[in-house]
Design a protein around this motif. Structure first.
Motif, PDB file in Angstrom:
ATOM      1  N   HIS A  15      -2.281  15.880   9.184  1.00 65.04           N
ATOM      2  CA  HIS A  15      -2.230  15.797   7.729  1.00 65.04           C
ATOM      3  C   HIS A  15      -3.087  16.856   7.034  1.00 65.04           C
ATOM      4  O   HIS A  15      -3.921  17.502   7.660  1.00 65.04           O
ATOM      5  CB  HIS A  15      -2.692  14.407   7.277  1.00 65.04           C
ATOM      6  N   ASP A  43      -7.211   6.406   9.130  1.00 61.39           N
ATOM      7  CA  ASP A  43      -5.908   6.476   9.800  1.00 61.39           C
ATOM      8  C   ASP A  43      -5.542   5.157  10.473  1.00 61.39           C
ATOM      9  O   ASP A  43      -4.601   5.099  11.267  1.00 61.39           O
ATOM     10  CB  ASP A  43      -5.885   7.613  10.822  1.00 61.39           C
ATOM     11  N   GLU A  54      -4.222   2.592   9.000  1.00 64.67           N
ATOM     12  CA  GLU A  54      -2.971   2.134   8.394  1.00 64.67           C
ATOM     13  C   GLU A  54      -2.842   0.617   8.475  1.00 64.67           C
ATOM     14  O   GLU A  54      -1.819   0.067   8.896  1.00 64.67           O
ATOM     15  CB  GLU A  54      -1.768   2.829   9.038  1.00 64.67           C
ATOM     16  N   ASP A  93       4.705   8.153   2.586  1.00 71.06           N
ATOM     17  CA  ASP A  93       4.342   8.049   3.996  1.00 71.06           C
ATOM     18  C   ASP A  93       2.842   8.306   4.114  1.00 71.06           C
ATOM     19  O   ASP A  93       2.102   8.220   3.127  1.00 71.06           O
ATOM     20  CB  ASP A  93       5.179   8.993   4.862  1.00 71.06           C
ATOM     21  N   SER A  94       2.371   8.644   5.300  1.00 69.75           N
ATOM     22  CA  SER A  94       0.925   8.753   5.514  1.00 69.75           C
ATOM     23  C   SER A  94       0.290   9.925   4.770  1.00 69.75           C
ATOM     24  O   SER A  94      -0.926   9.942   4.562  1.00 69.75           O
ATOM     25  CB  SER A  94       0.623   8.866   7.015  1.00 69.75           C
ATOM     26  N   ARG A 105      -1.683   9.095   1.646  1.00 75.05           N
ATOM     27  CA  ARG A 105      -2.926   8.337   1.824  1.00 75.05           C
ATOM     28  C   ARG A 105      -4.109   9.073   1.205  1.00 75.05           C
ATOM     29  O   ARG A 105      -4.944   8.466   0.526  1.00 75.05           O
ATOM     30  CB  ARG A 105      -3.159   8.112   3.326  1.00 75.05           C
ATOM     31  N   ARG A 118       4.346   1.774   1.416  1.00 73.76           N
ATOM     32  CA  ARG A 118       4.666   2.485   2.657  1.00 73.76           C
ATOM     33  C   ARG A 118       5.850   1.830   3.365  1.00 73.76           C
ATOM     34  O   ARG A 118       6.159   2.150   4.496  1.00 73.76           O
ATOM     35  CB  ARG A 118       3.426   2.512   3.567  1.00 73.76           C
TER      36      ARG A 118
END
Length: 472
Positions: A205, A289, A291, A313-314, A317, A334
């Protein structure tokens, strides 16, 4: 002497083979590696029947249950990746400490989604946008670029970058469909040229700084007044243990530098999940991370303005602090389905759909949960159920779901699909998503030639004879 040597060899071989079983008796099972899911020991009998897949299930369970497995994988990958530069555990080791996910390789080298598949993605987003704007809200679609699209210079020389990839092809379709699309790739490359490091070396990311630039690009695309957070204080710490670093070195992941912004959450109230230990601790948890508890995030902010719905999506974040600090109310999900059936009740002002580049194909995996737009009469090829064409229907929460699969020979790469329904003697037309109901149709894999429409307000009983598909 030879016989003794053979016996010793056999005994040693058997001891080595039995060592994992012995360790399993005295040592606890290891934690999962990376984002693996925990696997339970399979049973021979399931639901009163012999489990036909017990062999593969036992192999999976045994492999993931060997004690010291993270340590073994770490040592192995130190040699394979760190010394020899080979791909290990779905991680590619680049130069200067940069590592990449092997999931991004197809986009990097130009492995192509079919032309019909790219069309389906763009059409799905277009229907989302039309629906959103018809209900008075702004809409933006954006794709977070893979790390190796922004930092290709650190990729191993064996991987040849192809600029004509799925995202560049999709962008042409989005332009033709007049989608309000924000190119994060263009924005990030501009900021990179200004000397900013925008992605995490040890993670798939972007870092906090990249997320801030991404947030501002999206807000500018929406055309909404927003807080830019320019001049916000931050610190940089070498303490981020990235997702692919944990995959590569599970027992001893190597950290990389992360940006931490000095945010004020005093005006924010979390509705879901609840901030039982304070807003700051909850935000730290949501931005990790792990989640966990982040499938749906709902917040209100007395100092904010507007109401946000974002399907993310991630990558989003790291944008959470900016989003919840900007909006009076925010619904951040999500969930894989884009669900806006109740958009009129929520009074959203801004709707954002964000997907990472390497997952673009998943946009058409699950049909968005919005009602099919009704259109005027459509001229085109009319198809009914039969032969290689499947047209089915089912009641769904008081509405009618019409779905199916078309013969690929009947439809071009750029054709749109409509549903024609004779409702009480009157023909009505609805635009369908070009997405396949894989599970409902009992298919083993997704097709590029499926369709689905959730139709509201149909009166009376609708039979197969009342439904047909129009291809235009």
């Amino acid at each position: 002497m030879k016989k003794s040597i053979r016996i010793i060899y056999i005994v040693l071989f058997l001891l080595i083979c039995c060592t994992p079983f012995g360790l399993m008796l005295i040592l606890p099972s290891p934690e999962t590696v990376g984002k693996e899911e925990a696997v339970e020991m399979p049973c021979l009998i399931e639901d009163g029947k012999i489990n036909d897949e017990i062999g593969s299930q036992f192999d999976d369970w045994f492999t993931k249950s060997i004690p010291l497995r993270p340590e073994i994988i770490t040592v192995q990958n130190e040699f394979a990746s760190g010394i020899f530069g080979k791909e290990s555990n779905n991680v590619i080791t680049g130069s200067d400490g940069w590592i990449y996910s092997s999931e991004s390789v197809d986009d990097y080298i130009g492995v192509r989604i079919s032309d019909r598949g790219i069309h389906n993605i763009s059409e799905t987003i277009r229907i989302m946008q039309d629906y959103t704007e018809a209900h008075g809200a702004n809409f933006v679609f954006t794709a977070a670029p893979n790390k190796n699209q922004i930092y290709p210079e650190y990729m191993p020389l064996g991987y040849i970058k192809n600029n004509d990839n799925n995202l560049s092809r999709l962008e042409k379709y989005l332009k033709c469909d007049k989608i309000n699309y924000v190119s994060l790739k263009d924005e990030l490359l501009k900021q990179k040229d200004n000397g900013n490091e925008l992605y995490l070396k040890c993670d798939t990311h972007w870092n906090g700084l990249g997320a801030l630039y991404g947030y501002n690009a999206i807000m500018n695309g929406l055309g909404s007044e927003h807080e830019s957070f320019s001049g916000l204080n931050y610190t940089v710490k070498n303490d981020w243990y990235g997702d692919i670093s944990k995959m590569l070195y599970p027992s001893a992941p190597k950290p990389c530098s992360q940006y931490y912004f000095d945010m004020d959450y005093s005006a924010v109230r979390f509705m879901q999940p609840r901030a039982s230990q304070g807003n700051k601790m909850l935000m730290e948890d949501l931005m990790s991370d792990k989640e966990e508890n982040d499938v749906v995030i709902r917040s209100v902010n007395a100092k904010g303005q507007g109401s946000l719905y974002i399907s993310r999506d991630s990558f989003s974040r790291a944008m959470l602090p900016f989003l919840i600090s900007n909006y009076r109310s925010a619904y951040i999900t999500r969930l894989r389905s884009f669900d806006l059936k109740d958009i009129d009740d929520k009074n959203y002002t801004d709707v954002v759909y964000e997907m990472v580049e390497r997952k673009l194909d998943s946009i058409t995996d699950i049909v968005p949960m919005i009602y099919a737009p009704e259109v005027k009469g459509i001229d085109g090829k009319e198809i009914r159920n039969g032969g290689n064409n499947i047209v089915k229907q089912k009641n769904e929460d008081g509405s009618l779901r019409v779905y199916g699969l078309l013969d690929s020979k009947e439809i071009s790469d750029t054709a749109r699909i409509y549903i024609k329904i004779n409702d009480g003697g009157k023909d009505r037309y609805f635009e369908a998503f070009p997405d396949t109901e894989t599970e409902l149709l009992g298919l083993e894999e997704k097709s590029d030639y499926g369709f689905s429409a959730l139709i509201e307000g149909i009166s009376g009983d609708i039979t197969e004879e009342n439904i047909s598909v129009i291809i235009k």
